[in-house]
Design a protein around this motif. Structure first.
Motif, PDB file in Angstrom:
ATOM      1  N   PHE A 289       3.572   6.950 -15.125  1.00  0.00           N
ATOM      2  CA  PHE A 289       4.876   6.755 -14.490  1.00  0.00           C
ATOM      3  C   PHE A 289       5.988   6.573 -15.523  1.00  0.00           C
ATOM      4  O   PHE A 289       7.090   6.160 -15.168  1.00  0.00           O
ATOM      5  CB  PHE A 289       4.834   5.534 -13.572  1.00  0.00           C
ATOM      6  CG  PHE A 289       4.159   5.794 -12.252  1.00  0.00           C
ATOM      7  CD1 PHE A 289       4.851   6.377 -11.206  1.00  0.00           C
ATOM      8  CD2 PHE A 289       2.826   5.470 -12.058  1.00  0.00           C
ATOM      9  CE1 PHE A 289       4.238   6.618  -9.988  1.00  0.00           C
ATOM     10  CE2 PHE A 289       2.190   5.705 -10.847  1.00  0.00           C
ATOM     11  CZ  PHE A 289       2.898   6.291  -9.802  1.00  0.00           C
TER      12      PHE A 289
ATOM     13  N   HIS B 206      -1.943   4.240 -15.981  1.00  0.00           N
ATOM     14  CA  HIS B 206      -1.065   4.606 -14.875  1.00  0.00           C
ATOM     15  C   HIS B 206       0.386   4.250 -15.167  1.00  0.00           C
ATOM     16  O   HIS B 206       1.301   4.950 -14.696  1.00  0.00           O
ATOM     17  CB  HIS B 206      -1.543   3.927 -13.589  1.00  0.00           C
ATOM     18  CG  HIS B 206      -2.762   4.562 -13.000  1.00  0.00           C
ATOM     19  ND1 HIS B 206      -2.737   5.789 -12.379  1.00  0.00           N
ATOM     20  CD2 HIS B 206      -4.062   4.151 -12.961  1.00  0.00           C
ATOM     21  CE1 HIS B 206      -3.956   6.113 -11.966  1.00  0.00           C
ATOM     22  NE2 HIS B 206      -4.772   5.139 -12.298  1.00  0.00           N
TER      23      HIS B 206
ATOM     24  N   SER C 187       1.753  11.249  -3.018  1.00  0.00           N
ATOM     25  CA  SER C 187       2.330  10.252  -2.116  1.00  0.00           C
ATOM     26  C   SER C 187       3.142   9.191  -2.850  1.00  0.00           C
ATOM     27  O   SER C 187       3.958   8.491  -2.234  1.00  0.00           O
ATOM     28  CB  SER C 187       1.216   9.569  -1.312  1.00  0.00           C
ATOM     29  OG  SER C 187       0.278   8.953  -2.187  1.00  0.00           O
ATOM     30  N   LEU C 188       2.922   9.064  -4.172  1.00  0.00           N
ATOM     31  CA  LEU C 188       3.642   8.058  -4.953  1.00  0.00           C
ATOM     32  C   LEU C 188       4.723   8.665  -5.839  1.00  0.00           C
ATOM     33  O   LEU C 188       5.358   7.937  -6.614  1.00  0.00           O
ATOM     34  CB  LEU C 188       2.657   7.267  -5.828  1.00  0.00           C
ATOM     35  CG  LEU C 188       1.607   6.448  -5.080  1.00  0.00           C
ATOM     36  CD1 LEU C 188       0.659   5.797  -6.066  1.00  0.00           C
ATOM     37  CD2 LEU C 188       2.262   5.403  -4.182  1.00  0.00           C
ATOM     38  N   ASP C 189       4.918   9.964  -5.751  1.00  0.00           N
ATOM     39  CA  ASP C 189       5.937  10.627  -6.565  1.00  0.00           C
ATOM     40  C   ASP C 189       7.295  10.482  -5.879  1.00  0.00           C
ATOM     41  O   ASP C 189       7.846  11.424  -5.310  1.00  0.00           O
ATOM     42  CB  ASP C 189       5.575  12.100  -6.751  1.00  0.00           C
ATOM     43  CG  ASP C 189       6.427  12.766  -7.817  1.00  0.00           C
ATOM     44  OD1 ASP C 189       7.170  12.042  -8.508  1.00  0.00           O
ATOM     45  OD2 ASP C 189       6.352  14.007  -7.954  1.00  0.00           O
TER      46      ASP C 189
ATOM     47  N   CYS D  78       3.158   2.134  -9.599  1.00  0.00           N
ATOM     48  CA  CYS D  78       4.376   2.680  -8.992  1.00  0.00           C
ATOM     49  C   CYS D  78       5.363   1.566  -8.671  1.00  0.00           C
ATOM     50  O   CYS D  78       6.579   1.704  -8.890  1.00  0.00           O
ATOM     51  CB  CYS D  78       4.018   3.471  -7.736  1.00  0.00           C
ATOM     52  SG  CYS D  78       5.432   4.216  -6.893  1.00  0.00           S
TER      53      CYS D  78
ATOM     54  N   ILE E 268       5.142   0.914   0.843  1.00  0.00           N
ATOM     55  CA  ILE E 268       5.753   0.552  -0.438  1.00  0.00           C
ATOM     56  C   ILE E 268       7.272   0.641  -0.369  1.00  0.00           C
ATOM     57  O   ILE E 268       7.986  -0.161  -0.978  1.00  0.00           O
ATOM     58  CB  ILE E 268       5.191   1.445  -1.573  1.00  0.00           C
ATOM     59  CG1 ILE E 268       5.729   0.976  -2.922  1.00  0.00           C
ATOM     60  CG2 ILE E 268       5.491   2.911  -1.332  1.00  0.00           C
ATOM     61  CD1 ILE E 268       5.071   1.653  -4.105  1.00  0.00           C
ATOM     62  N   LYS E 269       7.780   1.597   0.422  1.00  0.00           N
ATOM     63  CA  LYS E 269       9.234   1.742   0.524  1.00  0.00           C
ATOM     64  C   LYS E 269       9.865   0.572   1.270  1.00  0.00           C
ATOM     65  O   LYS E 269      11.063   0.308   1.110  1.00  0.00           O
ATOM     66  CB  LYS E 269       9.574   3.053   1.224  1.00  0.00           C
ATOM     67  CG  LYS E 269       9.180   4.288   0.425  1.00  0.00           C
ATOM     68  CD  LYS E 269       9.596   5.561   1.137  1.00  0.00           C
ATOM     69  CE  LYS E 269       9.212   6.789   0.327  1.00  0.00           C
ATOM     70  NZ  LYS E 269       9.608   8.049   1.015  1.00  0.00           N
TER      71      LYS E 269
ATOM     72  N   VAL F 221       0.258  11.636 -11.378  1.00  0.00           N
ATOM     73  CA  VAL F 221       0.956  10.861 -10.344  1.00  0.00           C
ATOM     74  C   VAL F 221       0.558  11.434  -8.988  1.00  0.00           C
ATOM     75  O   VAL F 221       0.795  12.613  -8.721  1.00  0.00           O
ATOM     76  CB  VAL F 221       2.481  10.942 -10.518  1.00  0.00           C
ATOM     77  CG1 VAL F 221       3.179  10.163  -9.416  1.00  0.00           C
ATOM     78  CG2 VAL F 221       2.893  10.409 -11.879  1.00  0.00           C
TER      79      VAL F 221
ATOM     80  N   ASN G 216       0.852  -1.186   0.000  1.00  0.00           N
ATOM     81  CA  ASN G 216       0.000   0.000   0.000  1.00  0.00           C
ATOM     82  C   ASN G 216       0.891   1.239   0.000  1.00  0.00           C
ATOM     83  O   ASN G 216       2.122   1.139  -0.068  1.00  0.00           O
ATOM     84  CB  ASN G 216      -0.969   0.001   1.194  1.00  0.00           C
ATOM     85  CG  ASN G 216      -0.252  -0.156   2.520  1.00  0.00           C
ATOM     86  OD1 ASN G 216       0.726   0.534   2.788  1.00  0.00           O
ATOM     87  ND2 ASN G 216      -0.723  -1.086   3.351  1.00  0.00           N
ATOM     88  N   THR G 217       0.253   2.408   0.090  1.00  0.00           N
ATOM     89  CA  THR G 217       1.016   3.656  -0.025  1.00  0.00           C
ATOM     90  C   THR G 217       2.022   3.817   1.099  1.00  0.00           C
ATOM     91  O   THR G 217       3.143   4.303   0.887  1.00  0.00           O
ATOM     92  CB  THR G 217       0.054   4.852  -0.039  1.00  0.00           C
ATOM     93  OG1 THR G 217      -0.923   4.658  -1.061  1.00  0.00           O
ATOM     94  CG2 THR G 217       0.794   6.148  -0.299  1.00  0.00           C
TER      95      THR G 217
ATOM     96  N   ILE H  79      -0.846   2.286  -7.108  1.00  0.00           N
ATOM     97  CA  ILE H  79       0.227   1.741  -6.258  1.00  0.00           C
ATOM     98  C   ILE H  79       0.962   0.623  -6.984  1.00  0.00           C
ATOM     99  O   ILE H  79       2.190   0.552  -6.964  1.00  0.00           O
ATOM    100  CB  ILE H  79      -0.365   1.240  -4.929  1.00  0.00           C
ATOM    101  CG1 ILE H  79      -1.108   2.366  -4.218  1.00  0.00           C
ATOM    102  CG2 ILE H  79       0.726   0.666  -4.039  1.00  0.00           C
ATOM    103  CD1 ILE H  79      -1.821   1.940  -2.959  1.00  0.00           C
TER     104      ILE H  79
END
Length: 709
Positions: free
Chosen positions: A180, A176, A270-272, A131, A92-93, A267, A88-89, A128
């Protein structure tokens, strides 16, 4: 009970009669049982987890065996599915490093299938997943390409089967991925063309959904495609027989576009998280040959399993930044005392290339990179991958400008590359600003075609705010500080900025109070001469609207201080200031002095020809420094202004008006003076009639004052 005891004793005797099994036999039996379990049909017998773990333990760690690789494959599939499903957001990292820890090269088919299934099951999470794919694509492009091929193939099959749900999920995922920069904008454009070619209610709904997701990116990356798509939607709205629901969805789409996709960004913020220079874009089309690699989803025995695992371990260490397991500190070490003096000198010697061959090779690399790229995004990505030596970044900028100038006609391709570079990093912005100053100083060396391309390139950079407008402070627009090449360059530059921004916006930029100080050279107000030159220049190129402030300044400026001719001042025969019209040509001033002396003579005393010639020669050979405005020396003359000019036609009438009939007689008798007047009339060919009339009126007024005294 007796029967059970009998059977127990019988089995016990049988086990005691059998010899004990070796480890190899136990491992073989475990492999056989495990293979039967894996190949059993769904709904086969249940095996408790403890028994399954025991079987896997008995199989051992023989990586070359098929059973071990099958067991590792099942574990890889389970791990990839679990990581994809829980992303999820917020996490993801943290999920991405765990995902790279798995062998995605071996399990790329598993990853693609898992992501596609998850996106179809939960469409709100598609950004997500896109990304995640973009991140994996930066390190493993083959995985991103496989996913794109499968998505396109899935969309084509679903379109033929009229499967609306699959088409919606596929197009949303493609949109999407385009946002990206995993795939170029041509793929969603082809999908829209296919959907709107023979519109139905379902195809229009799918196209509207696709445009909502990818519209913001299309408007920025390729505006003509977006305009064509919206024109098609407008035609459908007015001409096609669509359901009310679809008509309403198209109207909502136009409202979204009017609001500039405020609620549908390309984008999400939060996903940039990806730097733009790391993105890798694939060019996949609907008509391309697609390789979906369906066999990558199933287990296949790998004879070189261990070698492939070691290769991916090195790749994983490189991706995740882990330290290499091998330690190179125990290499060759030797004391300096054992080295000879010659060896020390050889190690300390540095080879410096004085032929600049490295610089030539660097420029060749930059040139070939630009010319071999099909899009500006691809060119920018390749240019950033070039290993530039320290303090040689300016070579990339200068080569980009030079390549643009060498084209037969200007191509926006180069301007977009410069814009993208300047907006990526402040370093490139400063380099482009320095390049503009250097380019303007050497603009006179370029040909006309190069001037046009050069000006349009910098016009694009300024119009898109890729560089600051402060760089225009290097421009000094005056007759002395400009050449024909620089004036052509400025003309095309200002016209190109006006075409892109509009006259209103350009005026607003040039009148900005914070930036006005940087435009003092472009719109000079230091001297009336420079101001008039700038006004005439901008008016001649069709930019007269930019000269409003200079015109107001010229009107409100005080007139220059007048200086009285020395001869008239000595005789004290002129009252009041001499008008500014009398500052200019020394020959005509000599006439005024002669005329004043004639008025002062007693009646009947005429001037001889020798005296007239001597007075004229004295006036004409006055040193140049005595002609400066505001400086009058004893016995010197004040030059008349350039506004007093004599025309070639009807010289006698002009001389009568200018000098009066009495002095004209002296001019007719003096051949030298007449020759000088004729030459002056030929040289100064821009007389304004009202200037002559003003001079005549002033002379009449002075004559009236003298007569009154």
């Amino acid at each position: 009970m007796a029967r059970e005891k009998e059977l127990t004793e019988r089995f016990k005797k049988r086990r005691e009669a059998q010899p004990p099994r070796t480890e190899a036999e136990k491992q073989a039996a475990a492999k056989k049982e495990y293979d039967e379990l894996l190949n059993a049909r769904s709904g086969g017998r249940y095996v408790p987890p403890a028994r399954l773990k025991e079987l896997q333990k008995e199989i051992g760690s023989d990586k070359s065996s098929k059973e071990y690789q099958r067991m590792a494959w099942e574990a890889l599939k389970k791990s990839v599915n679990g990581l994809v499903n829980k992303i999820n957001t917020s996490n993801i990292k943290h999920i991405v490093p765990e995902l790279f820890a798995e062998n995605l090269v071996r399990g790329k088919g598993l990853f693609a299938r898992s992501v596609m299934r998850a996106s179809a099951a939960s469409t709100p999470f598609i950004p997500i997943y896109a990304c995640l794919v973009a991140i994996v694509n930066t390190k493993l492009p083959q995985v991103g390409e496989l996913l794109l091929h499968r998505l396109v193939s899935q969309f084509k099959k679903a379109f033929k089967r009229n499967d609306k749900a699959v088409c919606l999920s596929s197009t949303a995922f493609i949109a999407h991925l385009c946002n990206f920069n995993v795939v170029s904008e041509l793929l969603p454009a082809q999908c829209l063309l296919l959907l709107l070619n023979k519109p139905t209610d379902d195809s229009v709904e799918i196209a509207v959904g696709l445009m909502k997701e990818v519209g913001a990116h299309l408007e920025e990356a390729n505006k003509p495609i977006a305009t064509a798509v919206y024109d098609q939607f407008r035609n459908l709205l007015h001409e096609a027989d669509l359901d009310k629901r679809q008509q309403y969805s198209i109207e909502v789409l136009f409202q979204i576009r009017k609001d500039q996709y405020k609620d549908n960004p390309a984008v999400p913020e939060s996903l940039d998280i990806l730097p733009e220079e790391d993105l890798i874009e694939h060019r996949v089309g609907l008509e391309d040959d697609l390789n979906t690699q369906d066999t990558a989803n199933i287990f296949r025995y790998d004879p070189e399993y261990e070698l492939n695992e070691e290769a991916y371990a090195k790749l994983k260490a490189q991706i995740l930044g882990e330290a290499d397991a091998s330690d190179d500190d125990a290499e060759y070490e030797s004391g300096s005392s054992e080295d000879s003096e010659e060896a020390v000198k050889e190690r300390e010697m540095e080879i410096k290339d004085q032929t600049n061959q490295d610089l030539v090779n660097l420029r060749r690399t930059i040139y070939l990179t630009i010319m071999s790229s099909s899009t500006f995004d691809e060119a920018t990505h390749k240019l950033l991958k070039i290993n530039l030596p320290p303090e040689k970044e300016s070579e990339l900028v200068s080569m980009l400008v030079e390549v643009c100038c060498q084209e037969k006609t200007y191509s926006k391709f180069h301007g977009l590359i410069g814009e993208r570079l300047a907006k990526l990093n402040r370093l490139w912005t400063e380099l482009f600003e320095q390049a503009f100053a250097e380019n303007y100083e050497t603009i006179h060396r370029r040909e006309t075609a190069q001037l046009r391309n050069n000006a349009k390139f910098w016009g694009h950079m300024l119009s898109t705010d890729a560089i600051s407008w402060k760089i225009l402070q290097v421009v000094s627009l005056s007759e002395d500080d400009t050449t024909s090449s620089s004036r052509i360059f400025l003309k095309i530059l200002v016209q190109d900025m006006t075409e892109q921004l509009g006259m209103t916006e350009v005026q607003k930029r040039f009148k900005d109070d914070l930036m006005r100080s940087h435009f003092e050279g472009l719109f000079p107000t230091d001297t009336p001469r420079n101001t008039r030159f700038a006004i005439n220049y901008f008016t001649s190129i069709g930019m007269g609207a930019l000269t409003e402030d200079m015109r107001e300044h010229l009107k409100s400026a005080p007139p220059p201080a007048a200086v009285m001719p020395a001869a008239l001042a000595r005789h004290d025969r002129v009252q009041g200031p001499v008008p500014a019209l009398l500052i200019g040509v020394s020959v005509t001033e000599a006439f005024l002095q002669l005329n004043a002396d004639d008025r002062a003579r007693p009646a009947g005393c005429a001037r001889s020809q020798e005296e007239t010639r001597a007075r004229v020669d004295t006036a004409d050979h006055t040193p140049d420094q005595s002609h400066r405005p505001g400086r009058v020396e004893e016995g010197g003359s004040v030059p008349l202004p350039q506004e007093v000019r004599m025309v070639e036609g009807d010289r006698t009438l002009r001389l009568d008006i200018l000098l009066g009939p009495d002095l004209h007689q002296d001019v007719s008798d003096n051949a030298v003076l007449r020759t000088r007047l004729v030459a002056e009339a030929h040289r100064q060919d821009q007389l304004v009639d009202n200037a002559v009339l003003r001079l005549r009126l002033w002379l009449q007024g002075q004559t009236a004052r003298l007569d009154a005294k």
